[in-house]
Design an enzyme around this catalytic site. Structure first.
Site, PDB file in Angstrom:
ATOM      1  N   LYS A   9     -11.067  -2.844   0.749  1.00 51.95           N
ATOM      2  CA  LYS A   9      -9.588  -2.090   0.755  1.00 51.95           C
ATOM      3  C   LYS A   9      -9.613  -1.302  -0.239  1.00 51.95           C
ATOM      4  O   LYS A   9      -8.694  -0.061  -0.293  1.00 51.95           O
ATOM      5  CB  LYS A   9      -8.664  -3.374   0.344  1.00 51.95           C
ATOM      6  CG  LYS A   9      -8.594  -4.105   1.781  1.00 51.95           C
ATOM      7  CD  LYS A   9      -7.390  -5.398   1.297  1.00 51.95           C
ATOM      8  CE  LYS A   9      -7.237  -6.015   2.557  1.00 51.95           C
ATOM      9  NZ  LYS A   9      -5.931  -7.067   2.332  1.00 51.95           N
ATOM     10  N   ASP A  14       0.154  -5.367   3.426  1.00 49.27           N
ATOM     11  CA  ASP A  14       0.185  -6.728   3.299  1.00 49.27           C
ATOM     12  C   ASP A  14       1.279  -7.324   2.506  1.00 49.27           C
ATOM     13  O   ASP A  14       1.791  -8.533   2.767  1.00 49.27           O
ATOM     14  CB  ASP A  14      -0.962  -7.073   2.366  1.00 49.27           C
ATOM     15  CG  ASP A  14      -2.414  -7.058   2.720  1.00 49.27           C
ATOM     16  OD1 ASP A  14      -2.478  -7.308   4.122  1.00 49.27           O
ATOM     17  OD2 ASP A  14      -3.308  -6.452   2.175  1.00 49.27           O
TER      18      ASP A  14
END
Ligand code: ATR
Length: 280
Positions: free
Chosen positions: A66, A103
C-alpha cells in the site's frame, strides 16, 4: 469488452476481493476479469506497471504494497496523501493514473449505513498505530467525530501520529497510553494485528462501557478475541470488519466504473461464507 482488474498483495491467496467485485459487476451488468496477483515484494512496481500496460483499468493494493503504490501513480488523492497509502489505482477520464485510499470511507460507511452508528460528535478510541489504524483516521475526522484518541502498544508511534495531526492544525487527534484510565468511549476501533495471533491489544482501563460501539477492522477468527472482550465489558454493540471490506471495495468500484452498487446482498453472501457477525 471485458474490464481487467486485480488485487496485488503478498500473500493474496485468501483475498475475497475477486468475489466481491464479481458480485458488484454482476449487479452493474459489467463483464469483469478480476485477478489475484502476488508478486515478490521487490517486484510489485514492475508487475503493476506491466499489468497496466497490458490494458488493465486499474487495481487494488493490499499488504504489503500500500505504501509502495504511492510512488507508482501520477497523482494521489487527498486521502491517500494523508494516510501515505494507496488501496485503489484508477485512471481519470483524461488518462491520469491516480492512487486513492478507500479504507477509511469503507469503515465509516459500514458503521453509519449498515450498522446505523451515529459518529457525529462521538468520542473515538483507535487501537494501534500501524497502517490499518492510520488509514481510517481522516475518514473518522471527516465524519465529524468529537475526537480520535490513538492508543498503541508502542506509545511513541501513537504520540507521533497525533502530533502530526496537531501540527497540521487538527486538534481532535491525541494519544493515550494503555496504562491510563479513560471515560468509556462511544466508539472503539481495533486496528491492531493482535487478533491474528489470537491476542487482545491492551486497552486503557474503563475504555469500554455500556454506550461503547466496538469495531474490529478484521473479520473471521482473528476478530474473536476483541469481540469477546468487548462483550464481556458490556459494550452496546460489537462488529467485525467484514462490512468494511465490502464497503471499501464498493468505493473502489465506483472509482473505476462511476456506478453505485448495493453492498448489502454482497455482505450477506460473504457473511454466510465466513461466520456470523455476532452483532449484539
Ligand atoms: P497493519 O498495516 O496491519 O496496521 P502494522 O503496521 O504492522 O500492520 O501494525 C500493527 C499494529 O498492531 C501496530 O500498532 C502494533 O503495535 P506496535 O506498534 O507496538 O508493534 C499492533 N499490535 C500487533 N500485535 C499486537 C499485540 N499483541 N498487542 C497489541 N498491539 C499489537
Amino acid at each position: 469488452m471485458t474490464a481487467r482488474l486485480a488485487v496485488f498483495g503478498n500473500p493474496v491467496t485468501h483475498s475475497q476481493s475477486p468475489a466481491i467485485h464479481q458480485a458488484f459487476a454482476a449487479q452493474a451488468g459489467i463483464s469483469l476479469e478480476y485477478l489475484k496477483l502476488e508478486p515478490a515484494v521487490d517486484e510489485f512496481l514492475d508487475a503493476a506497471k506491466a499489468f497496466l500496460a497490458a490494458g488493465a483499468l486499474g487495481f487494488n493494493v493490499t499488504v504489503p504494497f500500500k505504501r509502495t503504490a504511492c510512488g507508482l501513480v501520477e497523482e494521489l488523492s487527498d486521502r491517500a496523501r494523508q494516510v501515505n497509502a494507496v488501496n485503489t489505482v484508477y485512471r481519470t477520464a483524461e488518462g491520469r493514473l491516480v492512487g486513492d485510499s478507500t479504507d477509511g470511507g469503507g469503515l465509516v460507511n459500514d458503521m453509519t449505513r449498515n450498522l446505523g452508528w451515529d459518529l457525529k460528535s462521538r468520542r473515538v478510541l483507535v487501537l494501534g498505530a500501524g497502517g490499518a489504524s492510520r488509514s481510517v483516521v481522516p475518514a473518522l475526522l471527516a465524519a465529524q467525530v468529537a475526537d480520535v484518541v490513538m492508543c498503541n502498544r508502542s506509545h511513541d508511534k501513537a504520540a507521533g501520529l497525533a502530533s502530526g495531526y496537531v501540527a497540521q492544525g487538527e486538534q481532535r487527534v491525541r494519544a493515550m497510553s494503555a496504562n491510563d484510565t479513560a471515560e468509556p468511549f462511544d466508539v472503539v476501533v481495533n486496528g491492531t494485528s493482535a487478533g491474528l495471533g489470537g491476542a487482545l491489544p491492551l486497552l486503557p482501563g474503563q475504555a469500554i462501557g455500556p454506550q461503547s460501539h466496538c469495531y474490529d477492522m478484521v473479520y473471521g477468527p482473528a476478530s474473536l478475541p476483541f469481540q469477546q472482550a468487548c462483550r464481556a465489558q458490556g459494550a452496546a454493540q460489537v462488529s467485525d470488519g467484514l462490512g468494511m471490506l465490502v464497503e471499501q471495495a464498493a468505493l473502489a468500484f465506483s472509482l473505476w466504473f462511476s456506478v453505485t452498487v448495493d453492498t448489502r446482498p454482497v455482505i450477506e453472501t460473504l457473511r454466510a461464507r465466513v461466520e456470523p457477525r455476532n452483532n449484539s
